[in-house]
Design an enzyme around this catalytic site. Structure first.
Site, PDB file in Angstrom:
ATOM      1  CB  SER A 409      -0.482   0.355   1.509  1.00 14.91           C
ATOM      2  OG  SER A 409      -1.396  -1.396   1.531  1.00 14.91           O
ATOM      3  CG  HIS A 430      -2.396  -0.709  -3.534  1.00 11.79           C
ATOM      4  ND1 HIS A 430      -2.679   0.719  -3.207  1.00 11.79           N
ATOM      5  CD2 HIS A 430      -2.841  -0.674  -2.659  1.00 11.79           C
ATOM      6  CE1 HIS A 430      -2.953   1.472  -2.238  1.00 11.79           C
ATOM      7  NE2 HIS A 430      -3.795  -0.428  -1.646  1.00 11.79           N
ATOM      8  CD  GLU A 442      -3.421   3.920  -5.876  1.00 13.06           C
ATOM      9  OE1 GLU A 442      -3.488   5.441  -6.226  1.00 13.06           O
ATOM     10  OE2 GLU A 442      -3.015   3.060  -4.965  1.00 13.06           O
ATOM     11  CG  ASN A 480      -3.356   4.252   0.609  1.00 15.93           C
ATOM     12  OD1 ASN A 480      -4.995   4.249   1.166  1.00 15.93           O
ATOM     13  ND2 ASN A 480      -3.095   3.135   0.565  1.00 15.93           N
TER      14      ASN A 480
HETATM   15  P1  NAD Z   1      -2.208  -9.646   5.764  1.00 17.68           P
HETATM   16  O1  NAD Z   1      -1.780 -10.175   7.962  1.00 17.68           O
HETATM   17  O2  NAD Z   1      -4.000 -10.208   6.788  1.00 17.68           O
HETATM   18  O3  NAD Z   1      -2.206 -11.379   5.968  1.00 17.68           O
HETATM   19  C1  NAD Z   1      -0.887 -10.758   5.691  1.00 17.68           C
HETATM   20  C2  NAD Z   1      -0.891 -13.134   5.219  1.00 17.68           C
HETATM   21  O4  NAD Z   1       0.791 -12.722   5.111  1.00 17.68           O
HETATM   22  C3  NAD Z   1      -0.344 -13.466   6.586  1.00 17.68           C
HETATM   23  O5  NAD Z   1      -1.466 -14.351   6.587  1.00 17.68           O
HETATM   24  C4  NAD Z   1       0.311 -14.476   6.205  1.00 17.68           C
HETATM   25  O6  NAD Z   1       0.666 -15.071   7.667  1.00 17.68           O
HETATM   26  C5  NAD Z   1       1.151 -14.089   5.110  1.00 17.68           C
HETATM   27  N1  NAD Z   1       2.335 -14.276   5.196  1.00 17.68           N
HETATM   28  C6  NAD Z   1       3.286 -13.640   5.729  1.00 17.68           C
HETATM   29  N2  NAD Z   1       4.707 -13.830   6.050  1.00 17.68           N
HETATM   30  C7  NAD Z   1       4.542 -14.657   4.149  1.00 17.68           C
HETATM   31  C8  NAD Z   1       5.813 -15.929   3.921  1.00 17.68           C
HETATM   32  N3  NAD Z   1       6.671 -15.473   3.837  1.00 17.68           N
HETATM   33  N4  NAD Z   1       4.905 -16.880   2.938  1.00 17.68           N
HETATM   34  C9  NAD Z   1       4.252 -16.197   2.894  1.00 17.68           C
HETATM   35  N5  NAD Z   1       2.870 -15.345   3.929  1.00 17.68           N
HETATM   36  C10 NAD Z   1       3.740 -14.923   4.599  1.00 17.68           C
HETATM   37  O7  NAD Z   1      -2.516  -8.974   5.643  1.00 17.68           O
HETATM   38  P2  NAD Z   1      -3.889  -8.005   4.873  1.00 17.68           P
HETATM   39  O8  NAD Z   1      -4.235  -6.676   5.143  1.00 17.68           O
HETATM   40  O9  NAD Z   1      -3.888  -8.937   3.405  1.00 17.68           O
HETATM   41  O10 NAD Z   1      -2.306  -7.066   3.993  1.00 17.68           O
HETATM   42  C11 NAD Z   1      -1.071  -7.564   3.424  1.00 17.68           C
HETATM   43  C12 NAD Z   1      -0.269  -7.246   2.312  1.00 17.68           C
HETATM   44  O11 NAD Z   1      -1.385  -5.849   1.719  1.00 17.68           O
HETATM   45  C13 NAD Z   1      -0.070  -5.605   2.895  1.00 17.68           C
HETATM   46  O12 NAD Z   1       1.355  -5.331   1.715  1.00 17.68           O
HETATM   47  C14 NAD Z   1      -0.955  -4.573   2.968  1.00 17.68           C
HETATM   48  O13 NAD Z   1       0.153  -3.091   2.880  1.00 17.68           O
HETATM   49  C15 NAD Z   1      -1.807  -4.850   1.202  1.00 17.68           C
HETATM   50  N6  NAD Z   1      -2.693  -4.119   2.049  1.00 17.68           N
HETATM   51  C16 NAD Z   1      -3.530  -3.978   2.365  1.00 17.68           C
HETATM   52  C17 NAD Z   1      -4.816  -3.389   2.709  1.00 17.68           C
HETATM   53  C18 NAD Z   1      -5.523  -3.390   3.949  1.00 17.68           C
HETATM   54  O14 NAD Z   1      -6.994  -2.945   3.799  1.00 17.68           O
HETATM   55  N7  NAD Z   1      -6.132  -4.502   4.400  1.00 17.68           N
HETATM   56  C19 NAD Z   1      -5.367  -3.099   1.187  1.00 17.68           C
HETATM   57  C20 NAD Z   1      -4.779  -2.960   0.038  1.00 17.68           C
HETATM   58  C21 NAD Z   1      -3.354  -2.576   0.345  1.00 17.68           C
END
Ligand code: NAD
Length: 693
Positions: A409, A430, A442, A480
């Protein structure tokens, strides 16, 4: 030629041929008028059949002509329609595909209408802040009754021919014809279209009924008419369909002209073109080759990874999800399966397509499982080190030519790409949460991203039914980075004594789907806290009011802890104003030395909007966004910005760029300690002279 004429026995077949959707532009209207005259003059012709080449009969008026002389050039659509209705020989129209707007209005002037079973008919003008202005509001009710016509016209949604044909007493469709198109329609016309007498819709009486539906629609839309006048204007027109047709048409024409000049219609038409413009990428020819995407890997099965997997599965692609251990994998798999089960329940999937989709989904704990994937999307924790480790490992695993994408993000995609031996294959994708629902994607073009990788990412977005907007690398990209300034301004308003619920109510009344504090409670207040902690190191000069961190220190992370900016009594998703938070606000105000005052909703809206617009102008100047309308698309599809305001940059143009500059300067003087925050962006000042971006 935009209209082709052929004769089949006694039937003159006139085929609209103006790709892609047989839009009724001036050339097409003129060609059709000439072809009609020729058919009338030809003694061998007894019946005229109108049909369309390609995907549909006609998608309607060419909205690129709106507001230009071409829209009025003879014959205009109303004149053409009047001409068809008055022809001495019977005119049959053959409807297939999605027949919209002016295409349907033209059909209503024909003496007979036949349709292919899969066709859909609609009058979508309300979605552009307009009403069907070529007779649609007067003729459609005469064929299917007031209630059914009202529903179509006010929603703007197309209706299936099979449902329309089943309406009791309908006179819209004379026949629904399965079989080879358009031959079945030609045969039908030769056999059935014998006369024009009693075949003029405008002469038909309005079927009785519909009063209750009119009253209900009016009750819903009248209170919103100041900002969104089109639905009420549509209702007013349909309510006049009992009048003699000439009077009704005159009333409708006046309503159309009035709406054309409203801010809401300008905004909605802007949004329509903005969405199409977003697909064009500076310096990337439309014929740039794409790489083929036959399988997709997703790393991380959390909120985003599972949503991305669902969105990709829904597009018919196979997905392999990789998680770091069995427990996390089971959780990720569970989220995807629950999503698919929900679609089955809603009828979006049937038993068969549900089983087929599940069969395309696999889960593994080794990255090696992605060796054959064409596109790999990383969605692990938002931590540069963690992401760089994943990309280093991917570099050793992914096949040559695979596209490596990150869903970060805020992080620097160039620094993620730099740990691989193939930065040209790295890109940001994104998604917005929930990724299987939100339409925005994005696409982050990093410094080294190859043109074909970018073009492929755009094609992938289209395959998923998303609207893609290209951004360059910066902290937060387009959406963002702007929302950060907006959220920060909201916190400063708290510091001046405004309550979260007051700020949310003001911006929701402006039209946002959700105010900043409800949004933060939904996303998790801890996420914002982590971003602020990182920024405190990267940009130590940037001050944030302390109140949000104090909230987090109390463990009030939002909905997930049943307490955040709002209280969430057990089982409720709609937060209640919190006495504890009110106390925090009062303390913050006293500490900052602001006297208690009533903060007007107009001030809240102005300060939040100026924060968005000023940052948007900086993004444009830096080349992060290609064009102002791309920023609008990001806000319309990713942030619940009201479509009828066109997006933040369109809003700024509507209220006046000089006005925005002047109001920023006002706030600089009123809050001298924050003069830097309100400093008008250079590009905003420059463009204020021209009055547009
Ligand atoms: P989350 O914590 O729900 O999920 C992350 C997952 O990644 C976890 O299940 C974890 O076990 C897994 N993980 C961590 N390290 C790993 C590895 N080395 N190999 C495989 N799996 C691994 O987080 P999220 O909210 O899904 O966010 C994930 C990404 O998406 C981040 O970069 C975040 O900034 C981005 N993002 C989030 C949102 C949102 O609204 N939540 C929106 C856009 C982008």
């Amino acid at each position: 030629m935009t209209v082709l004429s052929e004769r089949h026995g006694s039937v003159a077949v006139l085929t609209l041929s103006n790709p892609p959707v047989n839009g009724m532009n001036q050339a097409t209207r003129a060609a059709l008028a000439a072809a009609l005259d020729a058919a009338v003059a030809d003694a061998a012709v007894q019946v005229i059949l109108l049909t369309g080449a390609g995907r549909s009969f006609s998608g309607g008026a060419d909205i690129r002509e709106f507001g230009t002389p071409a829209a009025l050039a003879a014959p205009n659509l109303r004149e053409l329609i009047a001409k068809v209705e008055a022809l001495p020989k019977p005119v049959v129209v053959a409807l297939h595909g999605t027949v919209m707007g002016g295409g349907l209005e033209l059909s209503l002037a024909c003496h007979y209408r036949v349709a292919a079973p899969a066709a859909k008919l609609g009058l979508p003008e309300v979605k552009l802040g307009l009403l069907p202005g070529a007779g649609g509001t007067q003729r459609l009710p005469r064929t299917i009754g007031t209630a059914a016509a009202l529903a179509m016209i006010v929603s703007g949604e197309p209706e299936a021919v099979e449902r329309l044909a089943a309406l009791p007493g309908q006179r819209l469709l004379d026949a629904v014809l399965p079989g080879a198109w358009p031959q079945v329609a030609i045969d039908w016309a030769a056999a059935h279209a014998t006369t024009v007498s009693d075949r003029v819709v405008g002469d038909w009486p309005l079927p009785p009924g519909g009063e209750a539906e009119l009253a209900a629609a009016r009750a819903r839309w009248a209170p919103l008419a100041a900002d969104q006048p089109a639905p009420l204007a549509c209702i007013d027109c349909v309510a006049e369909a009992h009048r003699p047709i000439a009077e009704g048409l005159a009333f409708e024409a006046e309503g159309f002209a009035t709406l054309m000049d409203t801010a809401a219609s300008r905004a909605l038409r802007h949004a329509f073109f903005a969405e199409r413009a977003a697909a064009r990428i500076d310096g990337l020819p439309a014929d740039t080759p794409t790489r083929s995407i036959r399988s997709v890997g997703v790393i991380g099965g959390g909120t985003m990874g599972s949503g991305i997997a669902l969105a990709t599965l829904a597009a018919g692609l196979p997905v392999t999800m990789v998680e770091r251990d069995e427990a996390a994998l089971a959780a990720g798999r569970g989220r995807v399966e629950a999503g698919l089960a929900g679609w089955l329940k809603k009828g979006r999937l049937n038993e068969q397509s549900h089983a087929a989709t599940l069969a395309r989904f696999s889960t593994r704990t080794e990255l090696g499982a992605l060796a054959e994937a064409d596109l790999i999307i990383e969605a692990v924790y938002e931590d540069l080190g963690v992401k760089q480790d994943v990309f280093r490992a991917l570099d050793g695993i992914a096949k040559p030519g695979a596209i490596l994408a990150t869903n970060t993000s805020t992080l620097d995609v160039d620094r993620i790409a730099a740990v691989t031996s193939r930065p040209a294959d790295v890109i940001g994708l994104h998604f917005f949460s929930p990724a299987q629902v939100m339409k925005l994607l994005e696409v982050v073009r990093a410094a080294a991203t190859a043109p074909d990788v970018l073009a492929t990412a755009m094609a992938y977005a289209r395959a998923l039914g998303k609207v893609a907007v290209v951004a360059r690398v910066c902290d937060g990209f387009i959406g963002n980075r702007m929302i950060e300034q907006y959220a920060r301004e909201a916190m400063f308003l708290l510091e001046e004594g405004a309550r979260p619920e007051q700020i949310d109510a003001a911006i929701e009344a402006f039209g946002f789907a959700m105010g900043p504090f409800r949004m933060s409670d939904l996303a998790g207040n801890d996420i914002g806290a982590a971003i602020r902690a990182r920024r405190a190191i990267e940009q130590p000069g940037l001050r944030y009011p302390a109140i949000a961190d104090r909230l987090c220190a109390l463990g009030r992370y939002g909905q997930k802890t049943s307490a955040g900016w709002y209280d969430y009594p057990a089982g409720e998703r709609r937060g209640q104003p919190s006495a504890l938070v009110a106390g925090l606000v009062d303390d913050a105000r006293t500490a900052a030395g602001f006297p208690a005052r009533d903060i007007p909703a107009a001030e809240i809206v102005e300060r939040l909007m100026l924060a968005l617009v000023n940052e948007g102008a900086k993004l444009l100047a830096e080349g992060i966004a290609q064009r102002a309308s791309d920023i609008d698309v990001v806000y319309l599809y990713g942030y619940g910005f009201p479509a009828w305001r066109g997006g933040p940059m369109a809003w700024a143009v509507e209220v006046g760029l000089s006005h925005c500059v002047q109001r920023l300067r006002h706030w600089q003087q009123a809050r001298p300690e924050r003069a830097a925050d309100f400093e008008p962006a250079t590009l905003l000042v420059e463009r204020a002279v021209a009055g547009g971006f």
